[in-house]
Design a protein around this motif. Sequence first.
Motif, PDB file in Angstrom:
ATOM      1  N   PRO A  82       0.834  -1.202   0.000  1.00 48.43           N
ATOM      2  CA  PRO A  82       0.000   0.000   0.000  1.00 48.43           C
ATOM      3  C   PRO A  82       0.871   1.255   0.000  1.00 48.43           C
ATOM      4  O   PRO A  82       1.937   1.300   0.617  1.00 48.43           O
ATOM      5  CB  PRO A  82      -0.799  -0.107   1.296  1.00 48.43           C
ATOM      6  CG  PRO A  82      -0.021  -1.037   2.152  1.00 48.43           C
ATOM      7  CD  PRO A  82       0.668  -1.970   1.229  1.00 48.43           C
ATOM      8  N   GLN A  83       0.411   2.256  -0.712  1.00 50.65           N
ATOM      9  CA  GLN A  83       1.149   3.502  -0.809  1.00 50.65           C
ATOM     10  C   GLN A  83       0.705   4.426   0.329  1.00 50.65           C
ATOM     11  O   GLN A  83      -0.452   4.840   0.386  1.00 50.65           O
ATOM     12  CB  GLN A  83       0.881   4.166  -2.159  1.00 50.65           C
ATOM     13  CG  GLN A  83       1.324   3.336  -3.340  1.00 50.65           C
ATOM     14  CD  GLN A  83       2.824   3.151  -3.373  1.00 50.65           C
ATOM     15  OE1 GLN A  83       3.577   4.038  -3.002  1.00 50.65           O
ATOM     16  NE2 GLN A  83       3.264   1.980  -3.812  1.00 50.65           N
ATOM     17  N   ASN A  84       1.615   4.734   1.222  1.00 48.37           N
ATOM     18  CA  ASN A  84       1.314   5.634   2.334  1.00 48.37           C
ATOM     19  C   ASN A  84       1.984   6.972   2.078  1.00 48.37           C
ATOM     20  O   ASN A  84       3.174   7.042   1.762  1.00 48.37           O
ATOM     21  CB  ASN A  84       1.803   5.058   3.658  1.00 48.37           C
ATOM     22  CG  ASN A  84       1.038   3.807   4.029  1.00 48.37           C
ATOM     23  OD1 ASN A  84      -0.119   3.666   3.677  1.00 48.37           O
ATOM     24  ND2 ASN A  84       1.704   2.893   4.717  1.00 48.37           N
ATOM     25  N   ASP A  85       1.229   8.017   2.259  1.00 51.41           N
ATOM     26  CA  ASP A  85       1.771   9.359   2.092  1.00 51.41           C
ATOM     27  C   ASP A  85       2.555   9.708   3.351  1.00 51.41           C
ATOM     28  O   ASP A  85       2.033   9.633   4.469  1.00 51.41           O
ATOM     29  CB  ASP A  85       0.633  10.347   1.870  1.00 51.41           C
ATOM     30  CG  ASP A  85       1.147  11.681   1.383  1.00 51.41           C
ATOM     31  OD1 ASP A  85       2.375  11.859   1.323  1.00 51.41           O
ATOM     32  OD2 ASP A  85       0.314  12.549   1.071  1.00 51.41           O
ATOM     33  N   GLU A  86       3.796  10.088   3.187  1.00 52.82           N
ATOM     34  CA  GLU A  86       4.641  10.403   4.335  1.00 52.82           C
ATOM     35  C   GLU A  86       4.136  11.626   5.094  1.00 52.82           C
ATOM     36  O   GLU A  86       4.416  11.799   6.268  1.00 52.82           O
ATOM     37  CB  GLU A  86       6.087  10.631   3.885  1.00 52.82           C
ATOM     38  CG  GLU A  86       6.788   9.371   3.427  1.00 52.82           C
ATOM     39  CD  GLU A  86       6.976   8.391   4.573  1.00 52.82           C
ATOM     40  OE1 GLU A  86       7.273   8.820   5.699  1.00 52.82           O
ATOM     41  OE2 GLU A  86       6.818   7.180   4.330  1.00 52.82           O
ATOM     42  N   ARG A  89       1.812  10.634   8.038  1.00 47.80           N
ATOM     43  CA  ARG A  89       2.342   9.707   9.026  1.00 47.80           C
ATOM     44  C   ARG A  89       2.488  10.385  10.382  1.00 47.80           C
ATOM     45  O   ARG A  89       2.864  11.561  10.459  1.00 47.80           O
ATOM     46  CB  ARG A  89       3.691   9.201   8.543  1.00 47.80           C
ATOM     47  CG  ARG A  89       4.294   8.167   9.405  1.00 47.80           C
ATOM     48  CD  ARG A  89       5.557   7.607   8.780  1.00 47.80           C
ATOM     49  NE  ARG A  89       6.219   6.782   9.782  1.00 47.80           N
ATOM     50  CZ  ARG A  89       7.509   6.618   9.880  1.00 47.80           C
ATOM     51  NH1 ARG A  89       8.306   7.203   9.014  1.00 47.80           N
ATOM     52  NH2 ARG A  89       8.023   5.873  10.815  1.00 47.80           N
TER      53      ARG A  89
END
Length: 101
Positions: A82-86, A89
């Motif tokens: 899954p692509q997590n936006d930094e 976070r």
Amino acid sequence: MPAPLPGAGYLRPPVRSGTKEEVLARVKSHLEASWRGETPLKSKTERHAEQGEMHWARIVWEDNLKAAARPSYEICGPHLPPQNDERLRDYRGRFGRNRND
């Protein structure tokens, strides 16, 4: 068709109690038989093993019913993580607090 592994047969469905009259009749016959001494007594380990098997069968049966009513789908094979936006976070800040800059 035989089971694929020895001893790996299907679990029997859970025993239903029945109607009120059937339950009362069974209780009455069991009490009468136990008062006459006709019921064989089981050891503690036998009773625990039997109860454990019944409990496990009930858990598997309920899980199968839940899966049949609402199946969940899982991805099989390779897939992208899954692509997590930094920027979204949560980071640990001073004194253990969460900070989100």
